[in-house]
Enzyme design. Structure first.
Site, PDB file in Angstrom:
ATOM      1  N   ASP A 242       0.889  -1.152   0.000  1.00 43.62           N
ATOM      2  CA  ASP A 242       0.000   0.000   0.000  1.00 43.62           C
ATOM      3  C   ASP A 242       0.937   1.214   0.000  1.00 43.62           C
ATOM      4  O   ASP A 242       2.164   1.057   0.141  1.00 43.62           O
ATOM      5  CB  ASP A 242      -0.883  -0.025   1.253  1.00 43.62           C
ATOM      6  CG  ASP A 242      -1.720   1.229   1.404  1.00 43.62           C
ATOM      7  OD1 ASP A 242      -2.379   1.622   0.424  1.00 43.62           O
ATOM      8  OD2 ASP A 242      -1.687   1.839   2.486  1.00 43.62           O
TER       9      ASP A 242
ATOM     10  N   ASP B 149      -0.191   5.148   0.988  1.00 45.97           N
ATOM     11  CA  ASP B 149      -0.497   6.213   1.957  1.00 45.97           C
ATOM     12  C   ASP B 149      -0.445   5.710   3.391  1.00 45.97           C
ATOM     13  O   ASP B 149      -1.112   4.744   3.753  1.00 45.97           O
ATOM     14  CB  ASP B 149      -1.882   6.796   1.667  1.00 45.97           C
ATOM     15  CG  ASP B 149      -1.910   7.585   0.377  1.00 45.97           C
ATOM     16  OD1 ASP B 149      -1.379   8.696   0.369  1.00 45.97           O
ATOM     17  OD2 ASP B 149      -2.441   7.066  -0.633  1.00 45.97           O
TER      18      ASP B 149
END
Length: 241
Positions: A26, A28
């Protein structure tokens, strides 16, 4: 203590012979410190209506797509009929684009990415961020993000559903030169919705949650860490540091 939770992880490793060959990240809040920007800009909007963007609310929309996140926010803060979601989305998007240009890396991110790449482990990014935001967020770290085999963004044409659906991780896995089986993939996530997406994709998941996140939203990943600095690749059969 770096490792926050191990019980599910230990059980998993003793009941499966799956070999981890590919790693999906991922972005953020995991690789880039963007969550403070999301908090600031969202609070700026909801404060106009006397609302607070608390961690209890934020935890429910972390990792979701943009529109899905705003829909959750409007329900949780009871803003339907009081505010124009489309206007708030656009104003917040514009404000964030400016701030994203200053994104810094999270602790341990660069070390882990460069380590896996140098040992030939296929790596990619699967982020709910839209393409325009992705460009702004990664603009300070072009060399590092160039090490990823590919990056799947939230507005990818092949995606039908946002996290917590497994789509983004399945699409990400399919785009490696030699697509791996889901049980050969290790996913790194910081958000509850992302963890659920990884588990739904039948992949192994390591969660690195924000310390403010409610404990009620934790515990589903195979392993939880306080920081990427605490990750031990050898525990998954990957080359050690």
């Amino acid at each position: 203590i770096g490792v926050l939770q191990n019980s599910i992880f230990d059980s998993y490793r003793t009941t499966t012979n799956s070999e981890i060959t590919h790693v999906i990240f991922d972005m953020d809040g995991l690789l880039l410190d963007t969550e403070s920007i999301y908090t600031l800009t969202t609070q700026e909007q909801v404060s106009r209506y006397g609302k607070d963007f608390t961690w209890e609310v934020k935890g429910k929309l972390m990792g979701t797509g943009e529109r899905e996140g705003w829909e959750i926010l409007f329900r949780e803060l009871e803003l339907e009929g009081k505010a124009d979601m489309e206007v708030m989305m656009q104003e917040t998007r514009n404000r964030r684009e400016e701030l994203f240009l200053t994104c810094k890396l999270m602790p341990g991110a660069e070390r882990l990415i460069r380590h896996l790449h140098s040992h030939g482990v296929p790596i990619c990014v699967a982020t709910s961020s839209r393409s325009s935001s992705f460009v702004a967020k990664t603009s300070c770290h072009p060399e590092l993000f160039a090490l990823f085999h590919h990056c799947v963004k939230g507005d990818d044409a092949e995606l039908k559903r946002a996290k917590p659906s497994p789509d983004i991780f399945l699409v990400a896995a399919s785009r490696f030169t030699v697509p791996p089986s889901p049980d050969n993939c290790l996913v790194f996530e910081d958000a509850p919705q992302g963890v659920e997406a990884a588990l739904a994709a039948k992949m192994t998941c390591v969660m690195v949650p924000d310390s403010h996140l409610s404990k009620s939203l934790l515990g589903r990943a195979h392993q939880q860490l306080a920081s990427l600095e605490d990750f031990d690749p050898t525990a998954y059969g990957l080359p050690g540091f």
